[in-house]
Write a protein that holds these residues in place. Sequence first.
Motif, PDB file in Angstrom:
ATOM      1  N   PHE A 108      29.693  38.590  34.339  1.00 17.44           N
ATOM      2  CA  PHE A 108      30.431  37.379  34.007  1.00 17.44           C
ATOM      3  C   PHE A 108      30.990  36.686  35.240  1.00 17.44           C
ATOM      4  O   PHE A 108      31.116  35.468  35.259  1.00 17.44           O
ATOM      5  N   CYS A 109      31.357  37.451  36.289  1.00 18.13           N
ATOM      6  CA  CYS A 109      31.891  36.779  37.476  1.00 18.13           C
ATOM      7  C   CYS A 109      30.801  35.959  38.158  1.00 18.13           C
ATOM      8  O   CYS A 109      31.080  34.883  38.700  1.00 18.13           O
ATOM      9  N   VAL A 110      29.560  36.420  38.110  1.00 20.04           N
ATOM     10  CA  VAL A 110      28.455  35.673  38.708  1.00 20.04           C
ATOM     11  C   VAL A 110      28.041  34.504  37.823  1.00 20.04           C
ATOM     12  O   VAL A 110      27.897  33.363  38.291  1.00 20.04           O
ATOM     13  N   VAL A 111      27.872  34.751  36.534  1.00 20.53           N
ATOM     14  CA  VAL A 111      27.486  33.684  35.611  1.00 20.53           C
ATOM     15  C   VAL A 111      28.559  32.598  35.570  1.00 20.53           C
ATOM     16  O   VAL A 111      28.261  31.402  35.582  1.00 20.53           O
ATOM     17  N   GLY A 112      29.837  33.017  35.538  1.00 18.54           N
ATOM     18  CA  GLY A 112      30.924  32.044  35.495  1.00 18.54           C
ATOM     19  C   GLY A 112      30.974  31.187  36.744  1.00 18.54           C
ATOM     20  O   GLY A 112      31.173  29.964  36.666  1.00 18.54           O
ATOM     21  N   ILE A 164      36.681  39.274  42.090  1.00 18.32           N
ATOM     22  CA  ILE A 164      36.860  38.349  43.213  1.00 18.32           C
ATOM     23  C   ILE A 164      35.745  38.554  44.243  1.00 18.32           C
ATOM     24  O   ILE A 164      35.172  37.583  44.763  1.00 18.32           O
ATOM     25  N   VAL A 165      35.434  39.808  44.529  1.00 17.37           N
ATOM     26  CA  VAL A 165      34.374  40.096  45.500  1.00 17.37           C
ATOM     27  C   VAL A 165      33.026  39.586  44.988  1.00 17.37           C
ATOM     28  O   VAL A 165      32.276  38.927  45.728  1.00 17.37           O
ATOM     29  N   GLY A 166      32.713  39.864  43.727  1.00 13.65           N
ATOM     30  CA  GLY A 166      31.438  39.408  43.166  1.00 13.65           C
ATOM     31  C   GLY A 166      31.327  37.899  43.124  1.00 13.65           C
ATOM     32  O   GLY A 166      30.288  37.329  43.507  1.00 13.65           O
ATOM     33  N   ALA A 167      32.395  37.229  42.675  1.00 18.39           N
ATOM     34  CA  ALA A 167      32.385  35.772  42.620  1.00 18.39           C
ATOM     35  C   ALA A 167      32.338  35.180  44.021  1.00 18.39           C
ATOM     36  O   ALA A 167      31.650  34.173  44.260  1.00 18.39           O
ATOM     37  N   ALA A 189      26.059  43.519  40.919  1.00 19.79           N
ATOM     38  CA  ALA A 189      26.065  44.971  41.127  1.00 19.79           C
ATOM     39  C   ALA A 189      27.211  45.398  42.035  1.00 19.79           C
ATOM     40  O   ALA A 189      27.795  46.472  41.846  1.00 19.79           O
ATOM     41  N   THR A 190      27.549  44.573  43.023  1.00 20.80           N
ATOM     42  CA  THR A 190      28.656  44.904  43.911  1.00 20.80           C
ATOM     43  C   THR A 190      29.965  44.972  43.143  1.00 20.80           C
ATOM     44  O   THR A 190      30.755  45.923  43.308  1.00 20.80           O
ATOM     45  N   ALA A 191      30.211  43.973  42.296  1.00 21.35           N
ATOM     46  CA  ALA A 191      31.420  43.992  41.472  1.00 21.35           C
ATOM     47  C   ALA A 191      31.417  45.191  40.533  1.00 21.35           C
ATOM     48  O   ALA A 191      32.441  45.865  40.344  1.00 21.35           O
TER      49      ALA A 191
END
Length: 219
Positions: A108-112, A164-167, A189-191
């Motif tokens: 969700f952090c990437v898609v968002g 936060i890191v993934g986004a 994957a990192t998040a």
Amino acid sequence: MLTDLFTPSLLHTLDIAGVFVFAISGALLAVRKNFDVFGIVVLAEATATGGGLVRDVIIGAVPPAAFTDLAYLITPLTAAVLVFFLHPEVERINRAVGVFDAAGLGLFCVVGTTKAYDHGLALPFAALLGVVTAAGGGVLRDVLANEVPSLLRWDREIYAVPAIVGAGMCALLIQFGALNPVTSALSAATAFVLRLCAMRFGWRAPRAWNRSSTRAERE
């Protein structure tokens, strides 16, 4: 950009999978708080769709997908029903649910972030909305359950930091024109791995420097 990375059907499937696991976590908290069936459903729905609703309203993607696609209504309802009748069994796999929750956080952090950028937001604000998408439902869940949100509590493993890191990774990849299916998966994957490590090793965010208060922690 989003549709260049994922087919619409795959994106929808991943989104619904995340909605389901977040709904499970909300329904389980409702059971622990001794809520009735209505409370279980409300917490399941709020946890599953809260972050996405906030994001869609801010970027002007209205009406939000949660109000135009029945899957976003039926999936949390299904999770609530499963928990209502089978919560002892669901509790036994709570750690597995935590793993899926971490996977949903990463996704969700990437898609968002990407969806917010597609709607014209500058990258820092797109990344912020990526974090909101990933963690917003959990905050709403805790507030409705009359608890301090987990991501604000020092005695809980870090939750917002992995998002936060993934986004942030996703935003940087967009900035340098390097976002593609592989690198977006790497960001998610990192998040995901950071959240799993936090759960495994009890990683917590630092409190105020030179904090010397002797008050009870619950205060």
